[in-house]
Design a protein around this motif. Sequence first.
Motif, PDB file in Angstrom:
ATOM      1  N   THR A   1      33.803  56.464  54.969  1.00  0.00           N
ATOM      2  CA  THR A   1      32.944  55.297  55.136  1.00  0.00           C
ATOM      3  C   THR A   1      33.630  54.066  54.535  1.00  0.00           C
ATOM      4  N   PRO A   2      33.573  52.949  55.245  1.00  0.00           N
ATOM      5  CA  PRO A   2      34.262  51.738  54.749  1.00  0.00           C
ATOM      6  C   PRO A   2      33.691  51.295  53.412  1.00  0.00           C
ATOM      7  N   PRO A   3      34.565  50.889  52.505  1.00  0.00           N
ATOM      8  CA  PRO A   3      34.121  50.502  51.169  1.00  0.00           C
ATOM      9  C   PRO A   3      33.274  49.230  51.197  1.00  0.00           C
ATOM     10  N   LYS A   4      32.361  49.149  50.269  1.00  0.00           N
ATOM     11  CA  LYS A   4      31.521  47.954  50.188  1.00  0.00           C
ATOM     12  C   LYS A   4      32.297  46.848  49.474  1.00  0.00           C
ATOM     13  N   VAL A   5      32.046  45.632  49.913  1.00  0.00           N
ATOM     14  CA  VAL A   5      32.693  44.485  49.279  1.00  0.00           C
ATOM     15  C   VAL A   5      32.356  44.436  47.800  1.00  0.00           C
ATOM     16  N   SER A   6      31.121  44.780  47.485  1.00  0.00           N
ATOM     17  CA  SER A   6      30.710  44.717  46.083  1.00  0.00           C
ATOM     18  C   SER A   6      31.491  45.724  45.234  1.00  0.00           C
ATOM     19  N   ASP A   7      31.838  46.853  45.830  1.00  0.00           N
ATOM     20  CA  ASP A   7      32.637  47.841  45.099  1.00  0.00           C
ATOM     21  C   ASP A   7      34.029  47.312  44.809  1.00  0.00           C
ATOM     22  N   ILE A   8      34.628  46.731  45.847  1.00  0.00           N
ATOM     23  CA  ILE A   8      35.962  46.154  45.675  1.00  0.00           C
ATOM     24  C   ILE A   8      35.933  45.076  44.611  1.00  0.00           C
ATOM     25  N   ALA A   9      34.919  44.224  44.719  1.00  0.00           N
ATOM     26  CA  ALA A   9      34.783  43.137  43.750  1.00  0.00           C
ATOM     27  C   ALA A   9      34.635  43.700  42.344  1.00  0.00           C
ATOM     28  N   TYR A  10      33.851  44.761  42.225  1.00  0.00           N
ATOM     29  CA  TYR A  10      33.629  45.386  40.925  1.00  0.00           C
ATOM     30  C   TYR A  10      34.939  45.893  40.336  1.00  0.00           C
ATOM     31  N   LYS A  11      35.673  46.650  41.165  1.00  0.00           N
ATOM     32  CA  LYS A  11      36.925  47.209  40.669  1.00  0.00           C
ATOM     33  C   LYS A  11      37.918  46.123  40.288  1.00  0.00           C
ATOM     34  N   ALA A  12      38.030  45.131  41.168  1.00  0.00           N
ATOM     35  CA  ALA A  12      38.982  44.043  40.911  1.00  0.00           C
ATOM     36  C   ALA A  12      38.614  43.310  39.622  1.00  0.00           C
ATOM     37  N   LEU A  13      37.351  43.008  39.500  1.00  0.00           N
ATOM     38  CA  LEU A  13      36.893  42.241  38.343  1.00  0.00           C
ATOM     39  C   LEU A  13      37.084  43.037  37.047  1.00  0.00           C
ATOM     40  N   LYS A  14      36.762  44.309  37.110  1.00  0.00           N
ATOM     41  CA  LYS A  14      36.891  45.158  35.929  1.00  0.00           C
ATOM     42  C   LYS A  14      38.353  45.273  35.513  1.00  0.00           C
ATOM     43  N   GLU A  15      39.216  45.420  36.523  1.00  0.00           N
ATOM     44  CA  GLU A  15      40.648  45.517  36.259  1.00  0.00           C
ATOM     45  C   GLU A  15      41.134  44.271  35.524  1.00  0.00           C
ATOM     46  N   ARG A  16      40.731  43.131  36.066  1.00  0.00           N
ATOM     47  CA  ARG A  16      41.137  41.871  35.436  1.00  0.00           C
ATOM     48  C   ARG A  16      40.615  41.789  34.015  1.00  0.00           C
TER      49      ARG A  16
END
Lengths: 226, 226
Positions: free
Chosen positions: A10-25
């Motif tokens: 299933t295609p990833p949710k934008v909010s998930d990507i945003a979460y991961k990116a933000l957390k990484e930063r």
Amino acid sequence: MVLTLEKIKTPPKVSDIAYKALKERLLELDMSQLSDEGRLDERVLAKGLGVSRTPLREAINRLVVEGFLKVVPRKGIYVVRKSKQDVIEILLVRAALEGMAARLAAQYVTKTDIKKMKAVFSRFDPLNMDGKYAEYADANIEFHEFILKTSRCGKLIEMANSIFDHMRWIRFRAVAFEGRIKPIHQEHLKIINALEKKDPDLAERRIRSHIEGLAQYIEKEVDFLE
Amino acid sequence: MVLTLEKIKTPPKVSDIAYKALKERLLELDMSQLSDEGRLDERVLAKGLGVSRTPLREAINRLVVEGFLKVVPRKGIYVVRKSKQDVIEILLVRAALEGMAARLAAQYVTKTDIKKMKAVFSRFDPLNMDGKYAEYADANIEFHEFILKTSRCGKLIEMANSIFDHMRWIRFRAVAFEGRIKPIHQEHLKIINALEKKDPDLAERRIRSHIEGLAQYIEKEVDFLE
DNA sequence: ATATTGTATTTGGTATACCAAATACAAGAC
DNA sequence: GTCTTGTATTTGGTATACCAAATACAATAT
């Protein structure tokens, strides 16, 4: 049906990507030198990540729940600073969780497991650890994850991982290791020993004092946490 | 300035109200008899609470993080069912956290504290507990909250409270108490005793086996958890 | 009747418009 | 100059519009 198919992811949710990116930063952020008092701007972040505010806010809220961010209504979003007391408390919780994990691990651990963990540490010469901090840090992580995994308790693993994120965030690893790497190594071996003996009480006690030792070290020696 | 003013409380956010309301409804929900497989409808909930979808979704996301709800993309929002294994794991975590709390409590506890807790339990006659389940359940909660509070570790308290919510949700309190109330009472007194002696190891061991005893009881006797 | 398939509806996900509170700042009074 | 104060701007909070995926269902073919 002539075709054998497999489920597509299933295609990833934008909010998930945003979460991961933000957390990484966030995790790679050096808290000690934050401009603007660690304040973040929703709209700037959204622009920067190329998403709209809605999924970004979802990501932010998750980070708030996890304790990395704090939202002050109509004021702003702030990076949460950890005090020394916070770190001590986190380590106490970690000691509690890993202590229980060690207890369970002693019950489930196999000879193969023990062999594997001994191999991980056998690469190190207790008498000559200089310059192997980074390498040993990896082995350290592997060790603690091994205990968690061997406990076979999903909830324990989940909560411990959440704690680990906070630990990673506080960049005292290097300083905590230096000079303490030898006793730490000995403690690791002792814990493996207790697991090998399948002694839950001993394993629990040893890993607890292992982590509490880190807490005491922080309490005494670390001073960059306000 | 001639007027002495005090800060007024900032108005609550709609999402907070929605969160509390939704969580309350969830916790008083009897999972064992859910229609529609425990599926919730965003728009219906929003209408029902009289709020728009945005703050409601925020509330839902918080409950997802806490483990009460699960969102399946483009499918629906579902109430998470707890398996017996889940409950056991939750109790193990609780044992770990409260064990550490007892350890710390033994360090900080005062004579006044002990006196207060003894008073709470002195109202009960160990030989005649029948019909006092509800009353004893309250004392039980007070007891466990006392230990947490006395540990003076905010993080520990925070995580334990999160666990408590899940415990409350699984309605086995009555069944777990019946017939076990006497030994439970004895265990409580024993724990207080260990605290009074300021013996961290003993206090930890006793509260841990106290909670693990509950877990074993659930494992054996409870069968309404799928 | 049954199976297939096109279509309307419902769902959660996302983007955007708008609001009210907080703030920054400049115009005006002194 | 300094102090007020009105106003524009910026902030997070909320409502709503719209989308694409999932589903339900009816029309149609067999």
